[in-house]
Design an enzyme around this catalytic site. Structure first.
Site, PDB file in Angstrom:
ATOM      1  N   PHE A  84       0.516  -1.255   0.042  1.00 41.42           N
ATOM      2  CA  PHE A  84       0.108   0.122  -0.307  1.00 41.42           C
ATOM      3  C   PHE A  84       0.827   1.505   0.005  1.00 41.42           C
ATOM      4  O   PHE A  84      -0.236   2.527   0.045  1.00 41.42           O
ATOM      5  CB  PHE A  84      -0.547   0.156   1.205  1.00 41.42           C
ATOM      6  CG  PHE A  84      -1.944  -1.320   0.684  1.00 41.42           C
ATOM      7  CD1 PHE A  84      -3.002  -0.640   0.243  1.00 41.42           C
ATOM      8  CD2 PHE A  84      -2.100  -2.564   2.061  1.00 41.42           C
ATOM      9  CE1 PHE A  84      -4.195  -1.752  -0.447  1.00 41.42           C
ATOM     10  CE2 PHE A  84      -3.474  -3.276   1.568  1.00 41.42           C
ATOM     11  CZ  PHE A  84      -4.297  -3.218   0.677  1.00 41.42           C
ATOM     12  N   ASP A  85       1.741   1.092  -0.433  1.00 44.65           N
ATOM     13  CA  ASP A  85       2.369   2.311  -0.671  1.00 44.65           C
ATOM     14  C   ASP A  85       4.302   2.594  -1.913  1.00 44.65           C
ATOM     15  O   ASP A  85       5.363   2.089  -0.915  1.00 44.65           O
ATOM     16  CB  ASP A  85       2.850   2.914   0.670  1.00 44.65           C
ATOM     17  CG  ASP A  85       4.060   4.509   0.879  1.00 44.65           C
ATOM     18  OD1 ASP A  85       3.605   5.130   0.080  1.00 44.65           O
ATOM     19  OD2 ASP A  85       4.369   5.179   1.663  1.00 44.65           O
ATOM     20  N   ILE A  86       3.399   1.772  -2.635  1.00 44.32           N
ATOM     21  CA  ILE A  86       4.665   0.993  -3.917  1.00 44.32           C
ATOM     22  C   ILE A  86       4.944   2.838  -4.294  1.00 44.32           C
ATOM     23  O   ILE A  86       4.195   2.953  -4.846  1.00 44.32           O
ATOM     24  CB  ILE A  86       3.763   0.284  -4.657  1.00 44.32           C
ATOM     25  CG1 ILE A  86       4.322  -1.268  -3.722  1.00 44.32           C
ATOM     26  CG2 ILE A  86       5.175  -0.290  -5.638  1.00 44.32           C
ATOM     27  CD1 ILE A  86       5.211  -1.515  -3.150  1.00 44.32           C
TER      28      ILE A  86
END
Length: 232
Positions: free
Chosen positions: A52-54
Site C-alpha cells: 500500500f505504498d509502492i
C-alpha cells in the site's frame, strides 16, 4: 542499500548537475525485480501482504542494482488468502494510490491495489513525468491518457533521445503496456503480479493494448503540449 532509491534514477537530475539515468535494459530488470518482489508478498508468503505504498522512494538498490521493496509502515496482513482487505481510511502516496483505496465506488481494496501503484511507477520509469516530454501534470494532460492515445494510433514511443535502438524501443513499449494494464480503474481488470511477471518476460508480439484505464478523457489539450507530442 548503497545505490539508494529508484527515485533518483528516474527523475530529471540535470538541474543538479548530475546524470543518474540508467540503461533501459537495467531499468527493465529493475521493473521485473520489483514485480517478483510483489508477487512474493502477494502469493509466496504464508500470510499475504499488501504493501500500500509502492513508489520509487520505497524501492532501494544494493551495489548490484538489485531492487528491494522497503518501508512496510502502511502494509496490511491477510491471515488467509482472501482477496478483500478491510481498511478504515485511505493510505499511500498521492499519484500512486489505487482509486478503490480512497473510494469504495471503484471496487474492493485488495492486493490489486498494489498492482495499480506498481503500474503508475512503471509508467514513471518510462519517463511519464520527465519535463522533456512537454507533458504538463494536469487533469487535461494526464500522462497515461497521452501515452494511451499515442500507442492506440500506432505512433512512435521514443520518449527520450537516449532510446536509440529497436531493442530499446521494444523494451519501453513493453513497460508502458504493462503499466497501462496495471492501472485499470476496475481492480478485477488488472493482472495479478504473477501475470505481470509473465507479461514482462514474455514476447511483445503477444501484447494487446488495453481499454482506456482512466476515469475520464480530457476535454481539451494544451496546444503547446500537442506540439511537443508531435515532435517526439
Amino acid at each position: 542499500m548503497t545505490k539508494g532509491s529508484l527515485d533518483k534514477f528516474i527523475r530529471n537530475q540535470e538541474s543538479q548537475g548530475t546524470n543518474c539515468r540508467l540503461e533501459w535494459s537495467t531499468l527493465f530488470q529493475i521493473a521485473v525485480g520489483i514485480a517478483r518482489g510483489l508477487e512474493y508478498l502477494h502469493q509466496g508468503c504464508s500470510t499475504r501482504i499488501g504493501h500500500f505504498d509502492i513508489k520509487p522512494h520505497n524501492i532501494l538498490h544494493d551495489e548490484d542494482l538489485l531492487p528491494k521493496i522497503s518501508d512496510f509502515g502502511l502494509a496490511k496482513l491477510c491471515q488467509t488468502k482472501q482477496s478483500v482487505i478491510s481498511m478504515l481510511g485511505a493510505r499511500g502516496t498521492a499519484g500512486y494510490i489505487a482509486p478503490e483505496v480512497f473510494s469504495k465506488t471503484f471496487g474492493q481494496v485488495s492486493h490489486k491495489s498494489d498492482v495499480y501503484s506498481y503500474g503508475m511507477m512503471v509508467l514513471e520509469m518510462t519517463g511519464g513525468r520527465d519535463q522533456k516530454l512537454g507533458v504538463v501534470e494536469t487533469s487535461e494532460n494526464y500522462f497515461p491518457h497521452w501515452i494511451y492515445e499515442h500507442l492506440e494510433h500506432g505512433k512512435d514511443v521514443k520518449l527520450h533521445s537516449i532510446v536509440t535502438s529497436r531493442e530499446e524501443e521494444e523494451t519501453v513499449r513493453k513497460m508502458i503496456l504493462v503499466g497501462l494494464w496495471c492501472i485499470q480503474i476496475n481492480p478485477s481488470n488488472r493482472p495479478t503480479m504473477t501475470n505481470v511477471v509473465e507479461m514482462l518476460e514474455g514476447s511483445l508480439e503477444c501484447f494487446q493494448i488495453t481499454r482506456k484505464p482512466f476515469l475520464f478523457s480530457p476535454a481539451r489539450s494544451d496546444p503547446s503540449t500537442q506540439d511537443a507530442s508531435k515532435s517526439l
